[in-house]
Design a protein around this motif. Structure first.
Motif, PDB file in Angstrom:
ATOM      1  N   ALA A 146       0.858  -1.192   0.000  1.00 36.14           N
ATOM      2  CA  ALA A 146       0.000   0.000   0.000  1.00 36.14           C
ATOM      3  C   ALA A 146       0.887   1.232   0.000  1.00 36.14           C
ATOM      4  N   VAL A 147       0.588   2.166  -0.895  1.00 37.28           N
ATOM      5  CA  VAL A 147       1.256   3.463  -0.936  1.00 37.28           C
ATOM      6  C   VAL A 147       0.235   4.520  -0.531  1.00 37.28           C
ATOM      7  N   VAL A 148       0.520   5.242   0.543  1.00 36.06           N
ATOM      8  CA  VAL A 148      -0.339   6.343   0.961  1.00 36.06           C
ATOM      9  C   VAL A 148       0.439   7.632   0.714  1.00 36.06           C
ATOM     10  N   ASP A 149       0.008   8.372  -0.292  1.00 35.05           N
ATOM     11  CA  ASP A 149       0.693   9.593  -0.721  1.00 35.05           C
ATOM     12  C   ASP A 149       0.018  10.780  -0.052  1.00 35.05           C
ATOM     13  N   THR A 150       0.729  11.441   0.882  1.00 31.21           N
ATOM     14  CA  THR A 150       0.167  12.574   1.612  1.00 31.21           C
ATOM     15  C   THR A 150       0.755  13.901   1.160  1.00 31.21           C
ATOM     16  N   ASP A 151       1.431  13.910   0.028  1.00 31.08           N
ATOM     17  CA  ASP A 151       1.868  15.167  -0.576  1.00 31.08           C
ATOM     18  C   ASP A 151       0.639  15.977  -0.990  1.00 31.08           C
ATOM     19  N   CYS A 152       0.754  17.303  -0.975  1.00 33.62           N
ATOM     20  CA  CYS A 152      -0.402  18.142  -1.310  1.00 33.62           C
ATOM     21  C   CYS A 152      -0.790  18.039  -2.782  1.00 33.62           C
ATOM     22  N   HIS A 153       0.163  17.653  -3.619  1.00 31.27           N
ATOM     23  CA  HIS A 153      -0.104  17.471  -5.046  1.00 31.27           C
ATOM     24  C   HIS A 153      -0.430  16.004  -5.324  1.00 31.27           C
ATOM     25  N   HIS A 154      -1.377  15.776  -6.193  1.00 30.31           N
ATOM     26  CA  HIS A 154      -1.751  14.405  -6.556  1.00 30.31           C
ATOM     27  C   HIS A 154      -0.538  13.643  -7.069  1.00 30.31           C
ATOM     28  N   GLY A 155      -0.344  12.424  -6.568  1.00 29.01           N
ATOM     29  CA  GLY A 155       0.775  11.593  -7.000  1.00 29.01           C
ATOM     30  C   GLY A 155       0.486  10.893  -8.315  1.00 29.01           C
ATOM     31  N   ASP A 156       0.367  11.674  -9.373  1.00 29.98           N
ATOM     32  CA  ASP A 156      -0.084  11.125 -10.655  1.00 29.98           C
ATOM     33  C   ASP A 156       0.913  10.160 -11.279  1.00 29.98           C
ATOM     34  N   GLY A 157       2.206  10.317 -10.981  1.00 25.96           N
ATOM     35  CA  GLY A 157       3.186   9.390 -11.529  1.00 25.96           C
ATOM     36  C   GLY A 157       3.082   8.014 -10.895  1.00 25.96           C
ATOM     37  N   THR A 158       3.003   7.975  -9.562  1.00 23.57           N
ATOM     38  CA  THR A 158       2.848   6.693  -8.871  1.00 23.57           C
ATOM     39  C   THR A 158       1.538   6.033  -9.277  1.00 23.57           C
ATOM     40  N   GLN A 159       0.491   6.839  -9.404  1.00 26.00           N
ATOM     41  CA  GLN A 159      -0.792   6.295  -9.856  1.00 26.00           C
ATOM     42  C   GLN A 159      -0.646   5.644 -11.222  1.00 26.00           C
ATOM     43  N   ASP A 160       0.034   6.292 -12.137  1.00 24.94           N
ATOM     44  CA  ASP A 160       0.198   5.760 -13.491  1.00 24.94           C
ATOM     45  C   ASP A 160       0.961   4.440 -13.479  1.00 24.94           C
ATOM     46  N   ILE A 161       2.029   4.366 -12.696  1.00 21.36           N
ATOM     47  CA  ILE A 161       2.866   3.164 -12.683  1.00 21.36           C
ATOM     48  C   ILE A 161       2.098   1.958 -12.151  1.00 21.36           C
ATOM     49  N   PHE A 162       1.248   2.172 -11.146  1.00 23.74           N
ATOM     50  CA  PHE A 162       0.523   1.061 -10.524  1.00 23.74           C
ATOM     51  C   PHE A 162      -0.947   1.001 -10.934  1.00 23.74           C
ATOM     52  N   TRP A 163      -1.309   1.706 -11.970  1.00 24.33           N
ATOM     53  CA  TRP A 163      -2.691   1.784 -12.449  1.00 24.33           C
ATOM     54  C   TRP A 163      -3.269   0.409 -12.758  1.00 24.33           C
ATOM     55  N   HIS A 164      -2.435  -0.487 -13.256  1.00 21.60           N
ATOM     56  CA  HIS A 164      -2.893  -1.821 -13.671  1.00 21.60           C
ATOM     57  C   HIS A 164      -2.505  -2.922 -12.689  1.00 21.60           C
ATOM     58  N   ASP A 165      -2.090  -2.567 -11.474  1.00 21.87           N
ATOM     59  CA  ASP A 165      -1.570  -3.564 -10.539  1.00 21.87           C
ATOM     60  C   ASP A 165      -2.513  -3.755  -9.357  1.00 21.87           C
ATOM     61  N   PRO A 166      -3.274  -4.857  -9.315  1.00 24.47           N
ATOM     62  CA  PRO A 166      -4.204  -5.081  -8.198  1.00 24.47           C
ATOM     63  C   PRO A 166      -3.503  -5.390  -6.881  1.00 24.47           C
ATOM     64  N   ASP A 167      -2.195  -5.659  -6.909  1.00 22.06           N
ATOM     65  CA  ASP A 167      -1.449  -5.935  -5.687  1.00 22.06           C
ATOM     66  C   ASP A 167      -0.871  -4.675  -5.053  1.00 22.06           C
ATOM     67  N   THR A 168      -1.076  -3.526  -5.697  1.00 27.54           N
ATOM     68  CA  THR A 168      -0.623  -2.256  -5.132  1.00 27.54           C
ATOM     69  C   THR A 168      -1.831  -1.362  -4.901  1.00 27.54           C
ATOM     70  N   LEU A 169      -2.089  -1.069  -3.650  1.00 24.23           N
ATOM     71  CA  LEU A 169      -3.130  -0.107  -3.292  1.00 24.23           C
ATOM     72  C   LEU A 169      -2.483   1.268  -3.261  1.00 24.23           C
ATOM     73  N   PHE A 170      -2.938   2.155  -4.133  1.00 23.97           N
ATOM     74  CA  PHE A 170      -2.407   3.516  -4.161  1.00 23.97           C
ATOM     75  C   PHE A 170      -3.476   4.473  -3.662  1.00 23.97           C
ATOM     76  N   ILE A 171      -3.208   5.139  -2.540  1.00 21.58           N
ATOM     77  CA  ILE A 171      -4.114   6.131  -1.969  1.00 21.58           C
ATOM     78  C   ILE A 171      -3.416   7.478  -2.001  1.00 21.58           C
ATOM     79  N   SER A 172      -4.026   8.465  -2.638  1.00 21.95           N
ATOM     80  CA  SER A 172      -3.467   9.813  -2.670  1.00 21.95           C
ATOM     81  C   SER A 172      -4.432  10.782  -1.995  1.00 21.95           C
ATOM     82  N   ILE A 173      -3.935  11.461  -0.958  1.00 26.56           N
ATOM     83  CA  ILE A 173      -4.692  12.507  -0.263  1.00 26.56           C
ATOM     84  C   ILE A 173      -4.052  13.826  -0.649  1.00 26.56           C
ATOM     85  N   HIS A 174      -4.791  14.697  -1.311  1.00 26.37           N
ATOM     86  CA  HIS A 174      -4.168  15.867  -1.907  1.00 26.37           C
ATOM     87  C   HIS A 174      -5.169  17.022  -2.028  1.00 26.37           C
ATOM     88  N   GLN A 175      -4.648  18.186  -2.302  1.00 27.14           N
ATOM     89  CA  GLN A 175      -5.521  19.328  -2.574  1.00 27.14           C
ATOM     90  C   GLN A 175      -6.227  19.100  -3.904  1.00 27.14           C
TER      91      GLN A 175
END
Length: 440
Positions: A146-175
């Protein structure tokens, strides 16, 4: 003698030789003030807090994650290799039991770097968290992350890399992306057809304060993590949510960051953004370190902190609760949504225009994924940019089924006579990587 409740490893790498320009917010001083604060507070005198020196990642480590064009050397410097290496160093220390928690305080950052890299976007060239994650998967056999991205900007790069991976939970909390770069990260962005629902975006309104962030962690993020049951939790610990940050519009405090870290209890934290170099970062990072180590952080207080000024407006509180409930509702319906949205498709494709705001490069990308009930699916990417580079890449995931491998190999064979300046293949199942550069 103070002793840490949890052994905690730190890596510092300020990257003295890398900056976009000497006055840019993303410069070496971001970490130098923090480093001074850590020494002044005597954190390295605490038994159980250990500093590690970063290693460099290899080109193979980068190839597990990225398609770099025209090549890796053209889009990275030694500082990028050390920054990603710092994240790998703390991950190795955690995985091998030298410490329980790890924090990579490194730059350049990485969470805006997507699978394809033509240059720098959002101050990022390569994605240091993703490189770290795929390293520990290859070396230690970790599967669910699980990746929990708490940067204020959306973690669009990490989202893109794991977009197709059901074994990676990507959570982004952002403005909210309607108010801040990169303009993405909406609730409706759920992941690819084989992983729909494991991308979770929580776009918060400007002026969200400690109250809103901590409510979101407790009532939204923690229940989702409990459902997903990851083996490892990684925090992309961006600090630009701070009330003094010059690039954003949030009201988070250093104490709030420490509380968030205590609640989330990540195994590994990796520094991302944060540009209030003197007024926030030394205090926020100190709070995060103390929270990871299980030590008292209640005395953390930065200059300019005023409780009355940072009270969260009622309309913001209402919006935060509405957003949180919507995110939870979507999470609980993810299987039904996957069946409805994917249907009987054999492959699903996306067409995107991507801007590299730092290097001013414009990319046009088409990707296609096989829809599969037996594996994560094979992926092909066709990416061209206004620099004249044209890439064709194939990604084969770990555990690929024979049908998807056959499709991937067919795609790659068919690309032989295409107009590409680079043909490249990532085979994570066999841990083999192939690049074929061509003249433009």
């Amino acid at each position: 003698m103070i002793k840490a409740d949890r052994k905690t490893g730190l890596v510092f790498f300020p990257a003295f030789d890398w900056a976009i320009d000497p006055t840019h917010p993303e410069r070496e001083e971001r970490l130098l003030y923090t480093q001074d604060q850590v020494f002044e507070e005597g954190l390295f005198d605490i038994e159980g807090i250990t500093e590690f020196k970063p290693d460099l990642v290899t080109h193979e480590d980068i190839r597990r994650v990225h398609f770099c064009t025209p090549d890796i050397e053209s889009v990275t410097t030694e500082s990028h290799l050390i920054s990603a290496g710092g994240a790998v160093t703390v991950a190795k220390a955690v995985m091998e039991g030298a410490v329980e928690k790890g924090f990579a305080l490194v730059r350049p950052p990485g969470h805006h770097a997507m699978r394809v890299v033509h240059g720098n976007r959002g101050f990022c060239n390569i994605n240091i968290e993703a490189i770290m994650i795929e390293y520990i998967r290859a070396k230690y056999g970790v599967r669910r992350v699980a990746v929990v991205d708490t940067d204020c900007h959306h973690g669009d790069g990490t989202q893109d890399i794991f977009w197709h991976d059901p074994d990676t939970l990507f959570i982004s909390i952002h403005q909210d992306g309607r108010t801040l770069y990169p303009g993405s990260g909406f609730i409706e962005e759920l992941g690819g057809p084989n992983a729909l629902g494991t991308t979770v975006n929580i776009p918060l309104p400007p002026l969200t304060s400690d109250e809103g962030y901590l409510w979101t962690i407790e009532n939204v993020v923690m229940p989702i993590l409990e459902d997903f049951q990851p083996e490892i939790i990684v925090n992309s610990a961006g600090q630009d949510n701070h009330f003094s940050d010059p690039l954003t519009n949030m009201n988070f405090s250093a104490r709030g960051y420490a509380d968030l870290t205590d609640m989330l209890s990540p195994d590994i934290a990796v520094l991302e953004g944060g540009y209030s170099i003197e007024g926030a970062l030394p205090y926020v990072n100190t709070g995060i370190i103390l929270a990871l180590a299980g030590l008292d952080y209640t005395g953390i207080k930065e200059p300019g902190f005023d409780v009355a000024r940072l009270v969260q407006p009622q309309d913001v509180t209402r919006q935060v609760r509405q957003i949180g409930q919507a995110v939870l509702s979507t999470w609980r319906q993810r299987e039904a949504l996957q069946a409805k949205l994917v249907g009987n498709h054999k492959t699903v494709s996306r067409r995107r225009n991507i801007m590299y705001d730092t290097d001013m490069i414009y990319e046009m990308q088409i990707d296609e994924i096989t829809v599969c009930n037996s594996c994560k699916g094979a992926l092909k990417v066709d990416s061209s940019s206004d620099t004249g580079h044209h890439l064709f890449g194939v990604h084969i995931p770990k555990g690929v089924c024979p049908a998807c491998r056959a499709r991937a190999e067919q795609w790659f064979e068919e690309s032989k006579n295409g107009p590409y300046t680079l043909r490249t293949m990532q085979d994570l199942d066999r841990q083999s990587f192939f690049d074929e550069p061509r003249e433009a």
